[in-house]
Design a protein around this motif. Structure first.
Motif, PDB file in Angstrom:
ATOM      1  N   UNK A  44       0.837  -1.204   0.000  1.00  0.00           N
ATOM      2  CA  UNK A  44       0.000   0.000   0.000  1.00  0.00           C
ATOM      3  C   UNK A  44       0.869   1.249   0.000  1.00  0.00           C
ATOM      4  N   UNK A  45       2.017   1.129   0.634  1.00  0.00           N
ATOM      5  CA  UNK A  45       2.925   2.272   0.756  1.00  0.00           C
ATOM      6  C   UNK A  45       3.871   2.373  -0.429  1.00  0.00           C
ATOM      7  N   UNK A  46       4.225   1.245  -0.992  1.00  0.00           N
ATOM      8  CA  UNK A  46       5.213   1.201  -2.066  1.00  0.00           C
ATOM      9  C   UNK A  46       4.619   0.373  -3.200  1.00  0.00           C
ATOM     10  N   UNK A  47       4.069   1.052  -4.198  1.00  0.00           N
ATOM     11  CA  UNK A  47       3.239   0.353  -5.199  1.00  0.00           C
ATOM     12  C   UNK A  47       3.962  -0.743  -5.962  1.00  0.00           C
ATOM     13  N   UNK A  48       5.278  -0.723  -5.971  1.00  0.00           N
ATOM     14  CA  UNK A  48       5.983  -1.741  -6.727  1.00  0.00           C
ATOM     15  C   UNK A  48       6.146  -3.058  -6.000  1.00  0.00           C
ATOM     16  N   UNK A  49       6.095  -3.023  -4.703  1.00  0.00           N
ATOM     17  CA  UNK A  49       6.468  -4.219  -3.931  1.00  0.00           C
ATOM     18  C   UNK A  49       5.530  -5.390  -4.149  1.00  0.00           C
ATOM     19  N   UNK A  50       6.107  -6.576  -4.046  1.00  0.00           N
ATOM     20  CA  UNK A  50       5.334  -7.815  -4.099  1.00  0.00           C
ATOM     21  C   UNK A  50       4.150  -7.719  -3.146  1.00  0.00           C
ATOM     22  N   UNK A  51       3.037  -8.252  -3.559  1.00  0.00           N
ATOM     23  CA  UNK A  51       1.820  -8.060  -2.788  1.00  0.00           C
ATOM     24  C   UNK A  51       1.719  -8.975  -1.566  1.00  0.00           C
ATOM     25  N   UNK A  52       2.501 -10.019  -1.537  1.00  0.00           N
ATOM     26  CA  UNK A  52       2.290 -11.025  -0.498  1.00  0.00           C
ATOM     27  C   UNK A  52       3.300 -10.942   0.641  1.00  0.00           C
ATOM     28  N   UNK A  53       3.962  -9.791   0.778  1.00  0.00           N
ATOM     29  CA  UNK A  53       4.847  -9.648   1.933  1.00  0.00           C
ATOM     30  C   UNK A  53       3.977  -9.600   3.172  1.00  0.00           C
ATOM     31  N   UNK A  54       4.279 -10.439   4.141  1.00  0.00           N
ATOM     32  CA  UNK A  54       3.311 -10.678   5.204  1.00  0.00           C
ATOM     33  C   UNK A  54       3.036  -9.578   6.208  1.00  0.00           C
ATOM     34  N   UNK A  55       4.002  -8.760   6.521  1.00  0.00           N
ATOM     35  CA  UNK A  55       3.865  -7.882   7.676  1.00  0.00           C
ATOM     36  C   UNK A  55       2.996  -6.662   7.427  1.00  0.00           C
ATOM     37  N   UNK A  56       2.524  -6.055   8.515  1.00  0.00           N
ATOM     38  CA  UNK A  56       1.970  -4.707   8.439  1.00  0.00           C
ATOM     39  C   UNK A  56       2.817  -3.817   9.335  1.00  0.00           C
ATOM     40  N   UNK A  57       2.746  -2.517   9.082  1.00  0.00           N
ATOM     41  CA  UNK A  57       3.556  -1.572   9.845  1.00  0.00           C
ATOM     42  C   UNK A  57       3.007  -1.426  11.264  1.00  0.00           C
ATOM     43  N   UNK A  58       3.914  -1.389  12.222  1.00  0.00           N
ATOM     44  CA  UNK A  58       3.517  -1.231  13.632  1.00  0.00           C
ATOM     45  C   UNK A  58       4.226  -0.029  14.245  1.00  0.00           C
ATOM     46  N   UNK A  59       3.654   0.478  15.315  1.00  0.00           N
ATOM     47  CA  UNK A  59       4.370   1.487  16.086  1.00  0.00           C
ATOM     48  C   UNK A  59       5.546   0.817  16.798  1.00  0.00           C
ATOM     49  N   UNK A  60       6.640   1.567  16.913  1.00  0.00           N
ATOM     50  CA  UNK A  60       7.860   0.991  17.483  1.00  0.00           C
ATOM     51  C   UNK A  60       7.799   0.928  19.002  1.00  0.00           C
ATOM     52  N   UNK A  61       8.134  -0.240  19.537  1.00  0.00           N
ATOM     53  CA  UNK A  61       8.424  -0.301  20.979  1.00  0.00           C
ATOM     54  C   UNK A  61       9.753  -1.029  21.106  1.00  0.00           C
ATOM     55  N   UNK A  62      10.509  -0.662  22.113  1.00  0.00           N
ATOM     56  CA  UNK A  62      11.812  -1.291  22.321  1.00  0.00           C
ATOM     57  C   UNK A  62      11.642  -2.802  22.505  1.00  0.00           C
TER      58      UNK A  62
END
Lengths: 352, 352, 352, 352
Positions: A44-62
């Motif tokens: 969704x963020x990078x239109x070229x990337x393979x569609x099946x990359x599993x992760x979603x973006x998360x807020x960072x915690x240590x």
């Protein structure tokens, strides 16, 4: 597999890291961090990337990063990187920062050029400034690595054979940099809109580009006293990816113009990502960033200008690869004991 | 109406001359000359031109030109211009040459840089080197005019306020030029094909650009001894029309950085085609050739770089207008006693 | 001199109006209106413009416009135009609106495509839809003029010789439009940033472009029943200025393919801004928007495709000139009894 | 390792094959063939390529190819391919032709569109037309493979779910193709020079593009009678790599617009190189060829246009990868029993 986190997943360097990591045989993407992009999938963020990359973006915690990553790449602005590095150092085996937060070693110089990236001096001292070709085996096992700036990488690789190789004193170095629009990221700014940026030669930093300070600082630390004045002007030209840095060098030392090419070849022998090329060796004059597009190469050409008694050094690289994400992965490879080219053997995509 | 001939009608400068002459209220196109294009109508050669321009291209004879023209523009390569000028001088009231055949006054220097443009010394001496803003009233009534090179115009307009205005001695001048593909004309060469030229930063003349010699020769003749070393490197970047010349100037004289802008404004007061602009005065950083596209303007910005003790002069112009056809028409205007801006008041087409 | 006001001075159409009006021999710029740009001078907003244009942008009041203008151009978004036209009609001799607020005559159709541009029906009825080439002398003296959309102008000029000239019934018309980034203005949107827009073929309106409704509405009012289905898809391609509209036309009527070119020439005889051109008549295939850049021309080519039994109509224009500001000035010329080409005789700037 | 020969090493498709083969884990480059380029090394011909690729280009002999290659790719013009295939068939385990010499199966149609590519009918019959996603397991072990044209690949992948999947009869298909300059190769032609090609929308094939015949022929052979009229127009737009094919489809069959997307997903389930995407699913409207640059993906979007009762199918691919060299390698993979994605897993390089 080495588990990789990327913070700043929505930016151009972040996207390029995702591209490279997802193609890498020994790296596994286990964490994507971001703020505004939290909840989004990479494609969704990078239109070229393979569609099946599993992760979603998360807020960072240590905690999350510490638990799920062997190495974390910070593709964040310098102030955020300064904070995140402070948070994550010693909790993750390796932090690799792509911003300017830890590039300039000299504290006063850092404060002048990055006043908003406040960092503990002690932490800054522990970062290795990672141009792999110039620092030998310092990266092996390093816990904290700072990836040089895109222009700084090109300029430093271009000048090092003169100072570190031939031992010349460079009285005056005038750098003229030309880069595509991807160097400015995806911030919403009027001059970056296509109608105003296309066809432009935009003198966006005619003086005062902070990569000049970064280069001077690194060269001075590598071999004190070899560079006198180094000034830089930078221009945005009408393409997207890739930069060319021209260094016009004046020295009072004796120079044998016919030997320069050989000296450069010798200096970079065994370093596959630096290609020392004759200006006319192929269809088009080189170096030209289009001939390195998408790859981790830095192409170098050195010429002696009899007319003006000067050395002309030209360096071209892809600002998002050898100038950012590719160099970061190269550093990670060395850090973890892999051959430095692992996952980085893609050839340039040309013409594009 | 002043009757105008254009030789070299099929090239880019020739097409631009047709454009400007056909829009000009006091000039009338009466002759179009060419070899390979003989028999063609202008719109066949230049797809943009109005379809109803009456003439067709003819082979050049001295008789035809002498009979039908008050002024003839030579938009031909330097060797052809040298021959044509020899043929036409004294037969036509005014010959205006756009090539390099008569730009460099010093014979040895000319022979070195234009070995194929053999010219009688006596004829060369009679040519006026026509940067209208810098040579006062010498163009009035002049029978032979040499139009400066595109880069030479930009560099000379940029440096003149320092040497001729402020009387500075310029120890070292490093020029970096960036231009679009129209600078190379329409010759069939592989590196100029779109797939290889688009997205390029092509270091086509990293050393040895002959406009550097042209600038040095002019400045030296204007005021001997004011320029030490002047070197130049030139790059093709990814757009079509317009160039930016950056001059990095080192001087041992005292310079008050805050006064430079005012000195430039003073120097060009009353010259409407030179616009001295602050770097940040508008939406985009200037000067940028896109802001002069299609017009006869040369935009100039001067900055003092405290860091390196250097002066940065940036000059942008449309290489086919102020760098060629427009400046030629401007010279013709002055030659024939018209206001210099006649027919040249078109505003830039931006964005384009 | 006819006194001219321009509202919406900071946008691209506004800037183009300033360019054209300031070059026009019979128009005098007396008022610049805007909101966010109030207080700015034209050259601050439009980097190309001559620096000495006297006015600064002011907030609009009916009084100021009424007092200082014979004609006011509204280069504002449709909702603002609807309001401003209501305010200024009958107070100024002529209001020329460049937005979509008054283009679609049929009320329900207008409401569907421009729901935010609420307008009094009575006012809408008084507006003349101004494609000068197609509506004869209706513009003479007209107090209210609506300037067609950029695509609508191209498509309508392309189809009119078939419906109005040859009297064909067009069963199915498939329109495919390709345009540069200037069509989208200078709004801050991520897809319009240079890195994402350059090199793109962006299917921004694969269905539902409102210019299709505008064209259908105009053609239906011009000659009811001649167009069956007219659909449109629009794409942003990688340049800045100019568009090409391709209309693929299927008709059940008899068509003599060899006569089409002649019919088009006949239809536009005497209309200097429409150039009917053969596909191969010049160096490059035409029509191509680069061959009309900066000019008020619309280039048309018509072909008969034996293979598919269809007519192919190609129309190219500069979306900011014949597609906006130039056509507006052309309409103003006719409105005020000037020759329609006054101030619009500039030739295309090509190559650019 | 499978030993690979590439004939036509100096062209763009040849260069792309070298790029892909040299990155491929199971293919080994053993022969480079060419005429004008004989004696040159790859990096002299293709400036981006790794400098240490061992081979130099040789003139082709059947013996050399037979001896040194398991598979030979012909990246030659159609007439040369027809001759070479005749020469090499049955001497090499697999010949993969990238030209149009063996794409059109119907002899009369072939002769009409490729009159210079004279081929034995018997040989033509043995070639498999290789869109891997559409022909199941026919490529396994195939000795002779014809790689579809770039546009033909995009159009066919776009239409097949309608004809082969949903069984629709397509009464009228209007195809509008937009492509970058790399589609035309590196021949020296005036319209392909950068000044004339940049900023262009060049209607180079407004009628009569031979890929239309190729698509019709394939679809007709796949399922006779499902396509009525299929016409095509093709345009060169201002970038280098990548194309978008728009198919506007009219059918008399019942269509449920809401089901189309699902039908496409179902049809391409398991085919990783075809990505069925919603128009608005990412930052920019898709499909856009910039989102597949350098990769073997073909992005597809299908929309139903209620307005006009038509189906809009958009297909984007990199003409040098999925439209040529990548698809050829994909076919070779299947031919030799490798997973089809071997060596083709590189992600798009975007933005570029």
């Amino acid at each position: 597999m080495i588990r990789v986190g990327i913070v700043g997943a929505s930016g151009l360097a972040g996207g390029e890291l995702i591209r490279l990591v997802s193609q890498h045989p020994e790296l596994e993407l286990t964490f994507l961090g971001g703020n505004s992009s939290a909840g989004r999938r990479p494609a969704q963020l990078h239109p070229g990337l393979r569609l099946d990359l599993g992760l979603t973006v998360e807020r960072v915690t240590a905690e999350a990063v510490a638990e799920r990553c062997d190495v974390v790449f910070l593709a964040t602005p310098a102030p955020a990187s300064a904070e995140l590095a402070t948070l994550l150092a010693d909790r993750v085996p390796c932090v690799i920062d792509l911003s300017g937060a830890f590039r300039i070693r000299t504290p006063q110089l850092h404060e002048r050029w990055y006043p908003k990236a406040v960092r503990p001096d002690e932490l800054a001292d522990r970062f290795i400034y990672g141009v792999p070709e110039l620092i030998g085996d310092q990266l092996a096992g390093a816990p904290l690595i700072s990836v040089p700036g895109c222009y700084a990488t090109a300029i430093t690789l271009g000048l090092a054979p003169l100072t570190l190789g031939l031992g010349l004193n460079l009285r005056t170095v005038v750098v003229d940099g030309k880069s595509g629009s991807s160097g400015g990221g995806l911030q919403l700014r009027v001059p970056d809109l296509h109608p105003l940026r296309n066809g432009a030669i935009a003198p966006y930093a005619p003086t005062g580009h902070r990569h000049a300070a970064e280069v001077s600082d690194f060269l001075e630390h590598s071999k004190p006293g070899t560079v006198g004045s180094l000034t830089m002007s930078a221009y945005g030209v009408s393409h997207v990816r890739g930069l060319l840095a021209s260094s016009y060098v004046f020295t009072d030392d004796e120079v044998d113009g016919r030997e320069l090419q050989r000296a450069y070849l010798r200096f970079y022998k065994g370093h596959r990502f630096v290609r020392v090329r004759r200006h006319t060796e192929t269809l088009i004059p080189v170096p030209d960033p289009q001939a390195v597009l998408g790859s981790n190469f830095c192409d170098l050409t050195v010429l002696y200008d009899d007319e003006g008694g000067r050395i002309v050094v030209l360096a071209a690289l892809d600002n998002l690869v050898k100038g950012a994400a590719g160099q970061a992965v190269q550093a990670a490879n060395i850090r973890f004991g892999l051959p430095e080219e692992t996952g980085l053997t893609m050839q340039p995509v040309m013409p594009a």
